[in-house]
Motif scaffolding. Structure first.
Motif, short mmCIF file in Angstrom:
data_model
loop_
_atom_site.label_atom_id
_atom_site.label_comp_id
_atom_site.label_asym_id
_atom_site.label_seq_id
_atom_site.Cartn_x
_atom_site.Cartn_y
_atom_site.Cartn_z
N THR A 70 27.63 38.14 43.35
CA THR A 70 26.63 38.30 42.09
C THR A 70 26.84 39.28 41.33
N PHE A 71 26.50 38.79 39.98
CA PHE A 71 27.16 39.61 38.92
C PHE A 71 26.17 41.11 39.02
N LEU A 72 27.11 42.17 38.72
CA LEU A 72 26.50 43.53 38.84
C LEU A 72 26.29 44.18 37.37
N ILE A 73 27.41 44.52 36.87
CA ILE A 73 27.53 44.81 35.51
C ILE A 73 29.01 44.56 34.95
N SER A 74 28.94 44.66 33.56
CA SER A 74 29.86 44.56 32.75
C SER A 74 30.23 45.46 31.85
N ILE A 75 31.66 45.42 31.24
CA ILE A 75 31.80 46.46 29.91
C ILE A 75 32.91 46.11 29.13
N SER A 76 32.71 46.10 28.01
CA SER A 76 33.68 45.66 26.74
C SER A 76 34.71 46.81 26.47
N ASN B 276 29.29 52.15 30.49
CA ASN B 276 28.12 51.39 30.68
C ASN B 276 27.18 51.73 31.78
N GLU B 277 25.99 51.86 31.61
CA GLU B 277 25.10 52.40 32.58
C GLU B 277 24.08 51.12 32.78
N ASP B 278 23.58 51.07 34.04
CA ASP B 278 22.51 50.23 34.38
C ASP B 278 21.78 50.63 35.57
N GLY B 279 20.71 51.48 35.36
CA GLY B 279 20.33 52.19 36.55
C GLY B 279 20.90 52.97 37.39
N THR C 203 26.96 52.71 37.03
CA THR C 203 27.67 52.74 35.74
C THR C 203 29.23 52.51 35.83
N VAL C 204 29.82 51.84 35.02
CA VAL C 204 31.08 51.53 34.98
C VAL C 204 31.65 52.63 33.70
N PHE C 205 33.03 53.02 34.17
CA PHE C 205 33.61 53.64 33.25
C PHE C 205 34.94 53.08 33.04
N LEU C 206 35.28 52.97 31.78
CA LEU C 206 36.48 52.42 31.52
C LEU C 206 37.78 53.38 30.80
N ASN C 207 38.97 53.43 31.24
CA ASN C 207 39.84 54.40 30.76
C ASN C 207 41.15 53.35 30.31
N LYS C 208 40.92 52.75 28.99
CA LYS C 208 41.92 51.85 28.51
C LYS C 208 43.27 52.35 28.61
N SER D 125 36.21 52.28 36.79
CA SER D 125 35.57 52.89 38.19
C SER D 125 33.93 52.26 38.14
N LEU D 126 33.54 52.33 39.08
CA LEU D 126 32.27 51.89 39.24
C LEU D 126 31.59 52.98 40.21
N HIS D 127 30.59 53.45 39.55
CA HIS D 127 29.77 54.79 40.00
C HIS D 127 28.42 54.25 40.62
N ILE D 128 28.07 54.55 41.67
CA ILE D 128 26.69 54.15 42.30
C ILE D 128 26.14 55.52 42.77
N VAL D 129 24.80 55.74 42.12
CA VAL D 129 24.38 57.11 42.48
C VAL D 129 22.85 57.05 42.46
N PRO D 130 21.84 57.27 43.48
CA PRO D 130 22.58 57.70 44.90
C PRO D 130 22.88 56.38 45.50
#
Lengths: 113, 114
Positions: free
Chosen positions: A45-51, A57-60, A63-68, A74-79
């Motif tokens: 199931t789709f969770l989160i995306s980033i361009s 990009n954050e959703d609750g 958070t997804v971080f992109l280092n081009k 990386s995907l961070h899940i807190v807590p």
């Protein structure tokens, strides 16, 4: 040739702590990235995306971080919560809406109560 | 309840046999996809279809065939030409959009060779 790599097959985290799932890619033409979550016996199931025009990009709790420059996301899940225990797939494409997504091999996250 | 239904959950194929995996969606999505997943690997695209009566090969189409006679249905046939068919098969659908790539997946079919 695996263009999207998730080098950690598994990760265990205590409930309430941060989970960090990593993903590397080799194709510099990729500019749209997604994370999917998969429970046993269910489809992803789709969770989160980033361009690529963004670096975060954050959703609750997610958070997804992109280092081009490093071709790394990386995907961070807190807590982290026990219900987050699942396999997480990173995916990438050359443009949003393109018909071919390239998937990583997945990371199994276990959140320990 | 909208979603994607794949059947069967488990399928066994004998040598030289063609088998067909079913995929039906009631989400009114235009695009449908078939992916294959081998142990320890990511999902790889077999075929996709953007509209009825049209479909395109993905990265690993050899040994597979599809049809898209109805918007709701996108069956995948694993032919005898596919020499290593044992894998987990995912069907997915999406709204056809230049801005959105959110795929909705079925629960999958595990195909094994007898």
């Amino acid at each position: 040739d695996q263009q999207v790599k998730q080098n950690s097959p598994s990760l265990s985290v205590q409930e309430g702590r941060i989970s960090i799932l990593n993903c590397d890619y080799t194709n510099s033409m990729f500019d749209y990235f997604l994370w999917y979550k998969k429970y046993p016996a269910e489809g992803p199931t789709f969770l989160i995306s980033i361009s690529s025009i963004k670096d975060k990009n954050e959703d609750g709790r997610f958070t997804v971080f992109l280092n081009k420059s490093a071709k790394h996301l990386s995907l961070h899940i807190v807590p982290s919560q026990p219900g987050d225990s699942a396999v997480y797939f990173c995916a990438a494409s050359q443009q949003a809406g393109a018909n071919n997504l390239f998937f990583g091999t997945g990371t199994r996250l276990t959140v320990i109560p | 309840d909208g979603g994607i239904t794949q059947s069967p959950k488990y399928l066994f194929r004998k040598e030289g046999q063609n088998v067909t995996l079913s995929c039906e969606q009631n989400l009114n999505h235009d695009a449908m996809y078939w992916y294959r997943q081998d142990p320890g690997q990511g999902l790889r695209l077999i075929y996709y279809s953007q509209i009825v009566n049209d479909f395109q090969k993905g990265d690993i189409a050899e040994g597979y065939s599809v049809s898209r006679e109805k918007k709701e249905s996108f069956p995948l046939t694993v032919t005898s030409a596919q020499k290593n068919p044992t894998a987990f098969y995912h069907c997915a659908s999406s709204i056809q959009s230049a801005y959105n790539q959110k795929l909705f997946f079925g629960s999958g079919t595990q195909l094994s060779v007898l």
